[in-house]
Write an enzyme that holds these catalytic residues in place. Sequence first.
Site, short mmCIF file in Angstrom:
data_model
loop_
_atom_site.label_atom_id
_atom_site.label_comp_id
_atom_site.label_asym_id
_atom_site.label_seq_id
_atom_site.Cartn_x
_atom_site.Cartn_y
_atom_site.Cartn_z
N LYS A 212 0.85 -1.19 0.00
CA LYS A 212 0.00 0.00 0.00
C LYS A 212 0.88 1.23 0.00
O LYS A 212 1.97 1.24 0.57
CB LYS A 212 -0.91 0.02 1.24
CG LYS A 212 -1.69 1.32 1.43
CD LYS A 212 -2.34 1.42 2.80
CE LYS A 212 -2.90 2.82 3.01
NZ LYS A 212 -3.54 2.98 4.33
N GLU A 257 -8.37 12.28 12.54
CA GLU A 257 -7.48 11.18 12.95
C GLU A 257 -6.58 11.61 14.11
O GLU A 257 -5.74 12.50 13.97
CB GLU A 257 -6.63 10.71 11.78
CG GLU A 257 -5.87 9.43 12.07
CD GLU A 257 -5.60 8.61 10.83
OE1 GLU A 257 -5.00 7.53 10.96
OE2 GLU A 257 -6.00 9.03 9.74
N GLY A 274 -9.74 3.99 4.60
CA GLY A 274 -10.94 3.55 3.91
C GLY A 274 -11.96 4.67 3.95
O GLY A 274 -12.40 5.07 5.03
N ARG A 412 -7.05 17.08 6.31
CA ARG A 412 -8.11 18.07 6.07
C ARG A 412 -7.58 19.45 6.44
O ARG A 412 -8.19 20.20 7.19
CB ARG A 412 -9.37 17.76 6.88
CG ARG A 412 -9.83 16.34 6.84
CD ARG A 412 -10.18 15.82 5.45
NE ARG A 412 -10.82 14.52 5.56
CZ ARG A 412 -10.16 13.35 5.56
NH1 ARG A 412 -8.84 13.35 5.43
NH2 ARG A 412 -10.81 12.21 5.67
N GLU A 444 -12.23 10.86 -4.36
CA GLU A 444 -12.03 10.82 -2.91
C GLU A 444 -11.17 12.00 -2.46
O GLU A 444 -11.45 12.63 -1.43
CB GLU A 444 -11.38 9.51 -2.50
CG GLU A 444 -11.11 9.39 -1.01
CD GLU A 444 -10.46 8.08 -0.62
OE1 GLU A 444 -9.56 8.10 0.24
OE2 GLU A 444 -10.86 7.03 -1.18
N LYS A 448 -11.96 15.10 0.21
CA LYS A 448 -11.13 15.42 1.36
C LYS A 448 -10.64 16.88 1.35
O LYS A 448 -10.21 17.39 2.39
CB LYS A 448 -9.94 14.47 1.41
CG LYS A 448 -10.34 13.04 1.78
CD LYS A 448 -9.17 12.08 1.73
CE LYS A 448 -9.57 10.69 2.21
NZ LYS A 448 -8.46 9.71 2.11
#
Length: 458
Positions: A212, A257, A274, A412, A444, A448
């Site tokens: 990843k 987060e 995700g 963000r 996506e 964001k």
Amino acid sequence: MTAEHASAPAPRTSPAPGTLVVRTVAIDALPGGPTALVDLLPDAHPLAWVRRGDGIVGWGEVARIESWGPGRFADADAAWRAVLRRAVVRDEVHLPGTGAVAFGSFAFDDAGPGAADDAGTDGPDVADDGRPDGVLVVPRVVVGRRGGTTWMTTFETSGSLASPPGAHVLPRPAPVTSPGRVVLRDGSVAAQDWKDLVAEAARRIRAGHLDKVVLARDAVATTEHPVDPRYLLGRLAASYEACWTFSVDGMVGATPELLVRSEKGLVTSRVLAGTIRREPGAGAPHDPALFLAQSSKDLEEHEYAVRSVADALAPSCSSMNVPEAPFVLHLPNVLHLASDVTGVLASPEDGPAPTSLGLAAALHPSAAVCGTPTADARALIREIEGLDRARYAAPVGWLGADGDGEWGIALRSCEILPSDPLAVRLFAGCGIVGASDPDAELAESEAKLEPITGALGL
């Protein structure tokens, strides 16, 4: 310039403080609501860490600790300890965030400024602006709220513990100004070109080079009037109450987060990986939360992120709880798969337990913002991403005198460029695995960017 080519400068504390005199007292309650703390901020250099109306805000600067390169976390931690050895603290409240605290922000890459130069980036000139890779700011005033208790902390470098007249009177903030008309343009890599990078990363993952990688992109907003960070903070705190709204040294955002919280021996990390739009367009699943919870691509991405956090925390904890399955975190613009990893901080026999900043250093960069394996993902980021992340996706938060504190990941978020008061650099990133679709990842990333574009009035 990379870490292999030059050694980092020594950490610097300025001005060199004498005795730091710190006093925390309870004050009258603030009005309710998520913006009560940020509404107090009196000037254009605010410090903030606020969630659901609680947290701490600060202003002024009694001392600044700057650090560079791979040792930026440890050097800042040690310099903070040195400041505290010359501090006299009277804390009448005794809650997390009272007493001596410093707000901090750190760079993503340990290669220091210019790491992205080797990748050939031609975006905004932010890599070689002379800014440090890490900063801890000790404010002159902090106001905090937790539950029903509100307090004020004052910091002085001379004088006595007797507070000067008016020291615990809240200021009358200057009016918050709007940025006016805002124009958004591509940053270092055009949006359509970024899809090619996603396709290349997915190809390498399928070829077995890594599991990843997280690829980031930036955009630049040009404003009619100089950007007042308080304008962004108020709108973010009101719209994203479940996030940690922050402002430190030009980095402003509302991150969902939590990299790590260390509080009285309990360690917590909220892992997000995700993502799906909360209000998807045509052709998207009817129930996006159910789709996300069952998405093999997103579950795979999330598993890598949780495992990296658990592995990084394990050496510092005597016991840990790692959830077997994530929950779906609902935010105004997107849904995330989320897991709260917790642990009990161990008491090492050969020295003190790590501080919250030390734990943040051990966790950074997690798979949620870099990839798996970390070294391979970071190498690919440096090779193809094409931008200097600066302090995006890196630890931001606060550190207390006892080592406790809270550190989020600067997501963000945006950077108010010190070289141009009419320019704001926005960031977004996406986790790429072998099954990633470039069009979906670009969509996506646009989702964001919405917290900051919305806060700017776009």
